[in-house]
Design a protein around this motif. Sequence first.
Motif, PDB file in Angstrom:
ATOM      1  N   ASP A 191       0.878  -1.166   0.000  1.00 60.50           N
ATOM      2  CA  ASP A 191       0.000   0.000   0.000  1.00 60.50           C
ATOM      3  C   ASP A 191       0.912   1.212   0.000  1.00 60.50           C
ATOM      4  O   ASP A 191       1.350   1.676   1.048  1.00 60.50           O
ATOM      5  N   TYR A 192       1.195   1.732  -1.179  1.00 60.76           N
ATOM      6  CA  TYR A 192       2.188   2.796  -1.298  1.00 60.76           C
ATOM      7  C   TYR A 192       1.662   4.140  -0.820  1.00 60.76           C
ATOM      8  O   TYR A 192       2.396   5.126  -0.829  1.00 60.76           O
ATOM      9  N   LEU A 193       0.391   4.198  -0.385  1.00 65.17           N
ATOM     10  CA  LEU A 193      -0.120   5.405   0.272  1.00 65.17           C
ATOM     11  C   LEU A 193      -0.038   5.286   1.791  1.00 65.17           C
ATOM     12  O   LEU A 193      -0.421   6.207   2.506  1.00 65.17           O
ATOM     13  N   ALA A 194       0.429   4.147   2.275  1.00 67.18           N
ATOM     14  CA  ALA A 194       0.571   3.941   3.719  1.00 67.18           C
ATOM     15  C   ALA A 194       1.802   3.080   3.994  1.00 67.18           C
ATOM     16  O   ALA A 194       1.740   2.094   4.722  1.00 67.18           O
ATOM     17  N   SER A 195       2.931   3.465   3.422  1.00 66.26           N
ATOM     18  CA  SER A 195       4.134   2.638   3.495  1.00 66.26           C
ATOM     19  C   SER A 195       4.639   2.445   4.918  1.00 66.26           C
ATOM     20  O   SER A 195       5.124   1.370   5.276  1.00 66.26           O
TER      21      SER A 195
END
Length: 367
Positions: free
Chosen positions: A68-72
Amino acid sequence: MVIKTEPFVVNIGPAHPSTHGVFRMRATLDGEVVLDIEPVFGYLHRGIEKLAEERTYTQIIPLTDRLDYLASMSNNLAYVLAVEKLAGIAVPERAEYLRVIMAELQRIASHLIGVGAFLNDCGAFMTPILYMIREREKILDLFEMVCGQRLTYNYMRIGGVSHDIPEEFLPALKKFVDSMPGFIDEYDQLLKENEILLARSKGVGILSREQAINISASGPVLRASGVKWDIRKVDPYSIYDRFGFEVPTGSAGDCYDRYRVRVEEMRQSVRILKQAVEKLPAGEVRSEVSHLVRPPAGEAYGHIEAPRGELGFYLVSDNSIAPYRFHVRAPSLLNLTALREMVVGWKVADVLAIFGSIDICMGEADR
């Protein structure tokens, strides 16, 4: 007079990778009304779970950034918690507080994009999301101070964090924490009673409490349906049991409630950040852990309340330097299974709003 029509099939997507990810909906329509919908996965297949089984436990951390590259930061945290549980590794106090600070900043940053993108899907062209990107950039500035990165951070480490915060971090964080409640109020003034948003989201895409539980939904999607379930409360990890905060819930389980839950969660994250800054102790930020961690043979499951729901890592060790088995319990994947129940009977224009209200990231739905 009744007009006889024939159902027809329309492919919606796959869209650009930055537009909700590479995802296709195969919709059966009667005019504009949705009779059935089939989610089609598989356009993003990086094979992270198998790649992880060929890397050392430490080398896997950057792979989790790409889920989840919006919540790394949240991905990093869930993974290292699983390894620490598997290997019996303790974490210094200061590192625990830093982890909570980073995780809650990440929750706010993620929800800002989730809410802003949803409003775009409802027809609010750019204004709300630009307001929200403005505050998200301040969080990314804080992350850049800490680890030099603005999207994929590789900051968490097995036994703590990679390094301590710089001198300028806490003053900047305090400034953000003091100002953020006012900006959330600003969003509410703009949106909470906006008649267009109410028309597009109130009573639309209802997911009942029973349906949400049956599909194993989690995060804001579950809580908007009236289920007060937050892993930070029901199965506290790290040091979350030391902080006072509420778990916002909805009642209707519609698009509007999902939006409201995310906004209220940002307020609660600010509460946690204020407490963490006040209590932040001095000391080490990482235990002495070998780069070639070799956990004893066994299995462990570590999970957290990520911005999109329950994010878990299941690891099996055969006492080697790489996991024998590695599996991700991805909230986006499971929350997407509710899509059909939410959209059947609604119109094509509603499908995009309902889909946006789930707030997915296809990186973690990779299988």
